[in-house]
Design a protein around this motif. Structure first.
Motif, mmCIF file in Angstrom:
data_model
loop_
_atom_site.group_PDB
_atom_site.id
_atom_site.type_symbol
_atom_site.label_atom_id
_atom_site.label_comp_id
_atom_site.label_asym_id
_atom_site.label_seq_id
_atom_site.Cartn_x
_atom_site.Cartn_y
_atom_site.Cartn_z
ATOM 1 N N ILE A 68 0.837 -1.203 0.000
ATOM 2 C CA ILE A 68 0.000 0.000 0.000
ATOM 3 C C ILE A 68 0.872 1.253 0.000
ATOM 4 O O ILE A 68 0.614 2.206 -0.737
ATOM 5 C CB ILE A 68 -0.955 -0.013 1.210
ATOM 6 C CG1 ILE A 68 -1.948 -1.167 1.073
ATOM 7 C CG2 ILE A 68 -1.679 1.321 1.360
ATOM 8 C CD1 ILE A 68 -2.733 -1.466 2.338
ATOM 9 N N ILE A 69 1.917 1.223 0.804
ATOM 10 C CA ILE A 69 2.799 2.388 0.873
ATOM 11 C C ILE A 69 3.485 2.626 -0.457
ATOM 12 O O ILE A 69 3.517 3.750 -0.963
ATOM 13 C CB ILE A 69 3.811 2.226 2.028
ATOM 14 C CG1 ILE A 69 3.071 2.320 3.360
ATOM 15 C CG2 ILE A 69 4.920 3.265 1.942
ATOM 16 C CD1 ILE A 69 3.794 1.754 4.543
ATOM 17 N N GLY A 70 4.025 1.560 -1.052
ATOM 18 C CA GLY A 70 4.756 1.706 -2.303
ATOM 19 C C GLY A 70 3.887 2.028 -3.500
ATOM 20 O O GLY A 70 4.289 2.786 -4.381
ATOM 21 N N LEU A 71 2.686 1.442 -3.537
ATOM 22 C CA LEU A 71 1.827 1.617 -4.714
ATOM 23 C C LEU A 71 0.842 2.772 -4.592
ATOM 24 O O LEU A 71 0.391 3.300 -5.599
ATOM 25 C CB LEU A 71 1.047 0.324 -4.987
ATOM 26 C CG LEU A 71 1.873 -0.871 -5.429
ATOM 27 C CD1 LEU A 71 1.014 -2.121 -5.492
ATOM 28 C CD2 LEU A 71 2.530 -0.600 -6.780
ATOM 29 N N VAL A 72 0.498 3.152 -3.362
ATOM 30 C CA VAL A 72 -0.564 4.145 -3.187
ATOM 31 C C VAL A 72 -0.064 5.423 -2.516
ATOM 32 O O VAL A 72 -0.350 6.528 -2.994
ATOM 33 C CB VAL A 72 -1.732 3.544 -2.365
ATOM 34 C CG1 VAL A 72 -2.820 4.574 -2.125
ATOM 35 C CG2 VAL A 72 -2.287 2.314 -3.054
ATOM 36 N N LEU A 73 0.665 5.293 -1.415
ATOM 37 C CA LEU A 73 0.985 6.472 -0.617
ATOM 38 C C LEU A 73 2.217 7.236 -1.083
ATOM 39 O O LEU A 73 2.198 8.465 -1.134
ATOM 40 C CB LEU A 73 1.132 6.091 0.858
ATOM 41 C CG LEU A 73 -0.127 5.527 1.520
ATOM 42 C CD1 LEU A 73 0.128 5.197 2.976
ATOM 43 C CD2 LEU A 73 -1.297 6.490 1.381
ATOM 44 N N LEU A 74 3.294 6.521 -1.378
ATOM 45 C CA LEU A 74 4.496 7.226 -1.847
ATOM 46 C C LEU A 74 4.257 7.765 -3.248
ATOM 47 O O LEU A 74 3.646 7.095 -4.084
ATOM 48 C CB LEU A 74 5.702 6.296 -1.866
ATOM 49 C CG LEU A 74 6.408 6.045 -0.535
ATOM 50 C CD1 LEU A 74 7.492 4.981 -0.702
ATOM 51 C CD2 LEU A 74 7.005 7.319 0.019
ATOM 52 N N PRO A 75 4.745 8.953 -3.536
ATOM 53 C CA PRO A 75 4.626 9.466 -4.904
ATOM 54 C C PRO A 75 5.539 8.664 -5.833
ATOM 55 O O PRO A 75 6.451 7.975 -5.369
ATOM 56 C CB PRO A 75 5.093 10.914 -4.782
ATOM 57 C CG PRO A 75 5.910 10.967 -3.547
ATOM 58 C CD PRO A 75 5.416 9.880 -2.641
ATOM 59 N N PRO A 76 5.313 8.734 -7.134
ATOM 60 C CA PRO A 76 6.213 8.038 -8.064
ATOM 61 C C PRO A 76 7.663 8.477 -7.849
ATOM 62 O O PRO A 76 7.927 9.614 -7.437
ATOM 63 C CB PRO A 76 5.711 8.478 -9.440
ATOM 64 C CG PRO A 76 4.299 8.910 -9.220
ATOM 65 C CD PRO A 76 4.246 9.442 -7.812
ATOM 66 N N GLY A 77 8.584 7.578 -8.111
ATOM 67 C CA GLY A 77 9.997 7.827 -7.847
ATOM 68 C C GLY A 77 10.558 9.099 -8.448
ATOM 69 O O GLY A 77 11.459 9.719 -7.880
ATOM 70 N N GLY A 78 10.045 9.550 -9.563
ATOM 71 C CA GLY A 78 10.554 10.743 -10.213
ATOM 72 C C GLY A 78 9.901 12.035 -9.750
ATOM 73 O O GLY A 78 10.301 13.129 -10.168
ATOM 74 N N ALA A 79 8.911 11.939 -8.882
ATOM 75 C CA ALA A 79 8.197 13.139 -8.418
ATOM 76 C C ALA A 79 9.093 13.981 -7.516
ATOM 77 O O ALA A 79 9.896 13.443 -6.754
ATOM 78 C CB ALA A 79 6.927 12.736 -7.676
ATOM 79 N N PRO A 80 8.964 15.311 -7.571
ATOM 80 C CA PRO A 80 9.816 16.178 -6.752
ATOM 81 C C PRO A 80 9.645 15.951 -5.243
ATOM 82 O O PRO A 80 10.584 16.130 -4.474
ATOM 83 C CB PRO A 80 9.397 17.594 -7.130
ATOM 84 C CG PRO A 80 8.339 17.495 -8.146
ATOM 85 C CD PRO A 80 8.066 16.054 -8.436
ATOM 86 N N GLU A 81 8.464 15.529 -4.823
ATOM 87 C CA GLU A 81 8.232 15.324 -3.389
ATOM 88 C C GLU A 81 8.656 13.929 -2.918
ATOM 89 O O GLU A 81 8.591 13.629 -1.729
ATOM 90 C CB GLU A 81 6.760 15.577 -3.019
ATOM 91 C CG GLU A 81 5.771 14.634 -3.646
ATOM 92 C CD GLU A 81 5.290 15.061 -5.035
ATOM 93 O OE1 GLU A 81 4.339 14.444 -5.519
ATOM 94 O OE2 GLU A 81 5.865 15.986 -5.630
ATOM 95 N N PHE A 82 9.116 13.074 -3.826
ATOM 96 C CA PHE A 82 9.491 11.709 -3.452
ATOM 97 C C PHE A 82 10.563 11.665 -2.353
ATOM 98 O O PHE A 82 10.370 10.958 -1.359
ATOM 99 C CB PHE A 82 9.943 10.903 -4.674
ATOM 100 C CG PHE A 82 10.335 9.495 -4.339
ATOM 101 C CD1 PHE A 82 9.379 8.524 -4.097
ATOM 102 C CD2 PHE A 82 11.672 9.130 -4.250
ATOM 103 C CE1 PHE A 82 9.732 7.222 -3.769
ATOM 104 C CE2 PHE A 82 12.044 7.839 -3.929
ATOM 105 C CZ PHE A 82 11.066 6.882 -3.691
ATOM 106 N N PRO A 83 11.683 12.396 -2.467
ATOM 107 C CA PRO A 83 12.701 12.308 -1.400
ATOM 108 C C PRO A 83 12.173 12.733 -0.028
ATOM 109 O O PRO A 83 12.454 12.083 0.983
ATOM 110 C CB PRO A 83 13.815 13.248 -1.873
ATOM 111 C CG PRO A 83 13.628 13.361 -3.341
ATOM 112 C CD PRO A 83 12.147 13.232 -3.580
ATOM 113 N N LEU A 84 11.407 13.825 0.020
ATOM 114 C CA LEU A 84 10.848 14.296 1.284
ATOM 115 C C LEU A 84 9.907 13.243 1.869
ATOM 116 O O LEU A 84 10.002 12.883 3.047
ATOM 117 C CB LEU A 84 10.104 15.615 1.098
ATOM 118 C CG LEU A 84 9.313 16.108 2.325
ATOM 119 C CD1 LEU A 84 10.245 16.404 3.495
ATOM 120 C CD2 LEU A 84 8.477 17.317 1.961
ATOM 121 N N HIS A 85 8.988 12.722 1.057
ATOM 122 C CA HIS A 85 8.024 11.744 1.545
ATOM 123 C C HIS A 85 8.710 10.444 1.947
ATOM 124 O O HIS A 85 8.299 9.809 2.932
ATOM 125 C CB HIS A 85 6.942 11.497 0.495
ATOM 126 C CG HIS A 85 5.955 12.616 0.411
ATOM 127 N ND1 HIS A 85 4.692 12.470 -0.124
ATOM 128 C CD2 HIS A 85 6.030 13.915 0.793
ATOM 129 C CE1 HIS A 85 4.045 13.608 -0.068
ATOM 130 N NE2 HIS A 85 4.841 14.506 0.484
#
Length: 190
Positions: free
Chosen positions: A117-134
């Protein structure tokens, strides 16, 4: 997803009693806070090992192999069932963690549907700017919530003079059995 919404969703999911949280609380009850916190890096490593690749490319892979999610749920149900049986049968010596090891926490977390759920739904896609923060907030949340579960178990330890009662272990086994049945049901109905 906004950062505050992300944090709320992650905390709600991570705080939910599940197989990993049960093992952490059981270890806290068996060995106390100091020894049980050593299991927390194993949980974090497993969550990251599953969630990061899923956030980066998981949606595409599951679209190509739709039965993969069902097989993952069935494997998780089987693993949690095995844990329930072992907890029910195990007689730990007072003051030992019994069969709650870093390896067991790692494998249990790998099989935990929360990671999907975390990987597919909650975390933004790997290339998204907010990915490192999240991702950083997620990692910190995993450790904080694990600490809460270990601490809850350690509080139980204080209330039982350092011994993990068979009743607590069997209650944990029953809870894991309920979770395994739910996982199997979800996999078979999908």
């Amino acid at each position: 997803m906004r950062t505050l919404d992300f944090l709320f969703a992650v905390w709600a999911l991570l705080l939910t009693p599940g197989p990993t949280n049960t093992l952490l609380a059981l270890s806290g009850a068996a060995t106390g806070l100091g020894r049980a916190v050593r299991l927390m890096p194993a949980e974090l490593a497993a969550y990251l090992l599953v969630s990061v690749p899923l956030a980066v490319c998981g949606a595409e892979l599951l679209a190509q192999w739709p039965d993969a999610a069902r097989l993952l749920k069935l494997a998780a149900a089987l693993w949690v069932s095995v844990l329930a049986v072992k907890l029910w049968r195990f007689e730990a010596a007072p003051g030992t963690a019994g069969d709650v090891t870093a390896r067991r926490v790692f494998v249990t977390t790998l099989m935990n549907p929360k990671a999907l759920i975390i990987g597919l739904v909650l975390l933004p896609p790997g290339g998204a700017p907010e990915f490192p923060l999240h991702l950083g907030l997620f990692a910190g949340s995993v450790l904080a919530v694990a600490g809460l579960w270990v601490g809850a178990g350690a509080l139980l330890r204080r209330g039982t003079a350092g011994a993990t009662p068979v009743l607590f272990r069997r209650a944990a086994a029953c809870w894991l059995a309920v979770l395994a049945i739910g996982l199997a049901g979800a996999a078979l109905s999908a």
